[in-house]
Design an enzyme around this catalytic site. Structure first.
Site, PDB file in Angstrom:
ATOM      1  N   LYS A  62      -2.348  42.488 117.767  1.00  0.00           N
ATOM      2  CA  LYS A  62      -2.305  44.173 116.897  1.00  0.00           C
ATOM      3  C   LYS A  62      -1.942  43.977 115.500  1.00  0.00           C
ATOM      4  O   LYS A  62      -0.677  42.977 115.293  1.00  0.00           O
ATOM      5  CB  LYS A  62      -1.137  44.375 117.850  1.00  0.00           C
ATOM      6  CG  LYS A  62      -0.770  46.689 117.485  1.00  0.00           C
ATOM      7  CD  LYS A  62       0.147  47.103 118.623  1.00  0.00           C
ATOM      8  CE  LYS A  62       0.657  48.121 118.103  1.00  0.00           C
ATOM      9  NZ  LYS A  62       1.212  48.793 118.980  1.00  0.00           N
ATOM     10  N   SER A 141       0.021  53.338 120.745  1.00  0.00           N
ATOM     11  CA  SER A 141      -0.844  52.912 119.343  1.00  0.00           C
ATOM     12  C   SER A 141      -1.402  51.531 119.857  1.00  0.00           C
ATOM     13  O   SER A 141      -2.309  51.496 118.426  1.00  0.00           O
ATOM     14  CB  SER A 141       1.110  52.714 118.616  1.00  0.00           C
ATOM     15  OG  SER A 141       1.303  51.490 119.448  1.00  0.00           O
ATOM     16  N   SER A 165       2.187  52.015 124.696  1.00  0.00           N
ATOM     17  CA  SER A 165       1.403  51.551 123.656  1.00  0.00           C
ATOM     18  C   SER A 165       0.579  50.377 124.587  1.00  0.00           C
ATOM     19  O   SER A 165      -1.015  50.634 123.917  1.00  0.00           O
ATOM     20  CB  SER A 165       1.981  51.558 122.608  1.00  0.00           C
ATOM     21  OG  SER A 165       2.172  52.678 122.264  1.00  0.00           O
TER      22      SER A 165
END
Ligand code: GLN
Length: 499
Positions: A62, A141, A165
Site C-alpha cells: 500500500k 482505504s 481498511s
C-alpha cells in the site's frame, strides 16, 4: 509453475488491468529487477535453499508504507515528489525473506476513507459484479491492495487498518484480509494516520498465504515504540497456554460468540444470510454457538470518528511545505508570510476528505470541545474494550498479568466472535462519489460500523469470503488480544465453506 512464470503472469496482469487503478506504481512489464529476483528464487528453490515460503513471490505494498526503491505518495498531492530513503521494517522483512515488491497500491489519501475513491490518482475500480461501465467500490482505504490480490496482479499484499481498511476491502473484493493484534507488526516506516489505532495488515486469496506472510512479519522492532517486546509476547503466550485455553488450537470444539448488537436493521438481506449460514456451518463442525452482548457497539463508530481525526490532525500538522510536503509554487517567493505559505501548501496539497478530517480533529481537540468530544470518545473506547473483555473466555493477556488472582475459567466466555465485516454488499462507485443533497460524506463512515470496535480495542480480526445468496460476502472473526493464531484457525474453518 516456476516463480519466474508466475511473476511474469502477475506483471502482465498489472498492465492489462491498469484501468482498474489498483496500482499507483506498478512494476514495468519489461524485465526489471523483479525478473532477476524471481529467477534467483527459482534457482534457490531447485537447490532446496528457498529463503522462506515467500521466496520469489510478488507482494504489493500500500502506498502509505515506505519503500526505498519506489515513491511513497499516500495518494496525496502533498507527497507527489517523495521517495523514502529507507524501507519500512515490514518491507525490509519481506525482502529479507526473498519476496519481490510488486509495486505500490492505490488508497484513500493517507488511509482516510472507506471506498478508495479519495485518491489523487482517481478511484480504485472494482469490477467484481459489474461490467466496466458499472464499477463497484473496492472498499477502503486499502482498496488497491485488495483488488490487486483479487485480480491476480500479485500473490499477496500489505495494507494498513486503522478502523477497517484491510477488512472492508477484503469483504468487497472477495479476498482474505487480516488485521493482527495492535503492536505485533512494526509500524516503523508506515505513514501515520492515527497512531493508537494504525496496524499493518495482510491480504491474500487464502488464509494460509496470509499466515505465511504474518509469520515473517510478526517480529519485535526496537524502532517502533509500540512494537510488543519479546517479554510481553512471552507473557501473552503463557497466558493463552493456560490449561483451560491450550486445547483450542487443536481439535477441541470452540465456543463461538454471536454479538446480538450486530444484527442491525440496516443489515442487507444477503449479508444476514451469509452470517446465518456461517454460524450454521460452524455448528455443524461441532462448535458451540452462543449469543453475546456488546452494548457499546453502537457508540463505537462515533467514538472512532472523533479519535481518528484528532490523531490525524496532529499527525498531518508536519506537512507544511517547510518540514515535509511539496511546497506550493505560490507560497515560494519569500515575500509572503509563513502562514500564507502553510495555507497555500496545505490548501493545494490535501484533498477534500483529508481537510474534513483535519478540521474535525482540530475542533474536537480545541479547548471548547475537548471535554465533550475527545475525552468522551476516550471513555467510550475504554468501555468498548471492557465489553470485549467481558465476553471472551481468555482474559486480556496483558491485563491478566497485572491482576493478583490467577486467571479464571469464565464458564460463559467465548473463544472468538463471528459477525459480518460490512453491513451491505459493495455499493457502486457512482453512488459513493456523487455527493448530493440526499447523500452526505458521513454515509461512507457507516460502512465501518462492524470493523471499528476491534480497532478501538486493538484486537485481531480477519475478514473471510464466504458464499452468500448472490455473491461472496465478508464474514469477520474477532479474537481476544494476542489470540491471532486462533483467529486464523477459525478463518480457515470458515473458508472450507467455499471449497
Ligand atoms: N474508513 C475508516 C476511516 O476513514 C478507516 C480507514 C482505515 O482503516 N485506514 O477512517
Amino acid at each position: 509453475m516456476s516463480l519466474l512464470l508466475e511473476a511474469e503472469r502477475y506483471v502482465a496482469n498489472q498492465s492489462s488491468r491498469a484501468a482498474l487503478n489498483a496500482f499507483i506504481t506498478p512494476l514495468r512489464s519489461q524485465s526489471g529487477r523483479w525478473h532477476d529476483q524471481a529467477k534467483d528464487a527459482d534457482t534457490r528453490g531447485k537447490q532446496g535453499k528457498a529463503k522462506s515460503r515467500l521466496d520469489g513471490r510478488l507482494v504489493a505494498i500500500k502506498d502509505n508504507i515506505c519503500t526505498r526503491d519506489l515513491p511513497t505518495t499516500c495518494a496525496s498531492q502533498i507527497l507527489n515528489a517523495y521517495t523514502s530513503p529507507f524501507n519500512a521494517t515490514v518491507v525490509q522483512q519481506l525482502e529479507d525473506a526473498g519476496a519481490i515488491i510488486a509495486g505500490k497500491t492505490n488508497l484513500d489519501e493517507f488511509g482516510m476513507g472507506s471506498h478508495s475513491v479519495h485518491s489523487r490518482f482517481g478511484p480504485v475500480k472494482n469490477t467484481r459484479r459489474g461490467d466496466d461501465s458499472n464499477y463497484i467500490s473496492a472498499g477502503g482505504s486499502s482498496g488497491g491492495s485488495a483488488l490487486a490480490v483479487a485480480t491476480d496482479q500479485c500473490y499477496s499484499a500489505l495494507g494498513t487498518d486503522t478502523g477497517g481498511s484491510i477488512r472492508l476491502p477484503a469483504a468487497y473484493t472477495g479476498t482474505v484480509g487480516f488485521k493482527p493484534s495492535y503492536g505485533l507488526l512494526s509500524r516503523w516506516g508506515v505513514v501515520a494516520y492515527a497512531n493508537s489505532l494504525d496496524t499493518v495488515g495482510i491480504m491474500a486469496k487464502r488464509t494460509s498465504t496470509v499466515r505465511d506472510v504474518f509469520d515473517i512479519l510478526n517480529q519485535h522492532d526496537h524502532r517502533d515504540p509500540t512494537s510488543l517486546s519479546p517479554s510481553s509476547k512471552a507473557r501473552i503466550s503463557s497466558a493463552l497456554k493456560l490449561p483451560h485455553l491450550s486445547s483450542r488450537l487443536t481439535s477441541s470444539p470452540l465456543r463461538i460468540g454471536v454479538p446480538l448488537e450486530y444484527n442491525i436493521s440496516e443489515l442487507a438481506a444477503p449479508v444476514r444470510e451469509s452470517w446465518r449460514r456461517s454460524i450454521e456451518f460452524l455448528r455443524q463442525q461441532g462448535h458451540t454457538i452462543r449469543p453475546v452482548s456488546l452494548p457499546m457497539t453502537k457508540s463505537a463508530l462515533s467514538a472512532y470518528y472523533i479519535l481518528a481525526p484528532a490523531e490525524a490532525s496532529s499527525n498531518l500538522a508536519k506537512y507544511d511545505g517547510v518540514r515535509y510536503g511539496t511546497r506550493s509554487e505560490d507560497g515560494n517567493d519569500g515575500t509572503e508570510s509563513e502562514s500564507h505559505l502553510y495555507a497555500k501548501t496545505r490548501g493545494e496539497g490535501f484533498g477534500e476528505e483529508v481537510k474534513r478530517r483535519i478540521m474535525l480533529g482540530a475542533f474536537s481537540l480545541s479547548a471548547q470541545a475537548i471535554d465533550n468530544y475527545f475525552i468522551q470518545a476516550q471513555r467510550i473506547r475504554r468501555l468498548v474494550k471492557h465489553d470485549f473483555d467481558a465476553v471472551f473466555r481468555a482474559e486480556h493477556p496483558l491485563a491478566a498479568e497485572t491482576s493478583a488472582a490467577e486467571p479464571q475459567e469464565r464458564p460463559a466466555g467465548v473463544d472468538v466472535l463471528i459477525c459480518p465485516t460490512a453491513p451491505t454488499p459493495p455499493p457502486s462507485i457512482f453512488g459513493v462519489t456523487n455527493v448530493n443533497a440526499s447523500r452526505s460524506p458521513l454515509d461512507a463512515y457507516v460502512n465501518d460500523v462492524f470493523t471499528v470496535p476491534a480497532s478501538l480495542a486493538g484486537l485481531p480480526a480477519i475478514s473471510v469470503p464466504v458464499p452468500g445468496s448472490e455473491d461472496l460476502t465478508g464474514i469477520q472473526v474477532i479474537g481476544q488480544y494476542g489470540d491471532d493464531e486462533l483467529v486464523l484457525k477459525v478463518a480457515e474453518v470458515l473458508e472450507e465453506q467455499s471449497s
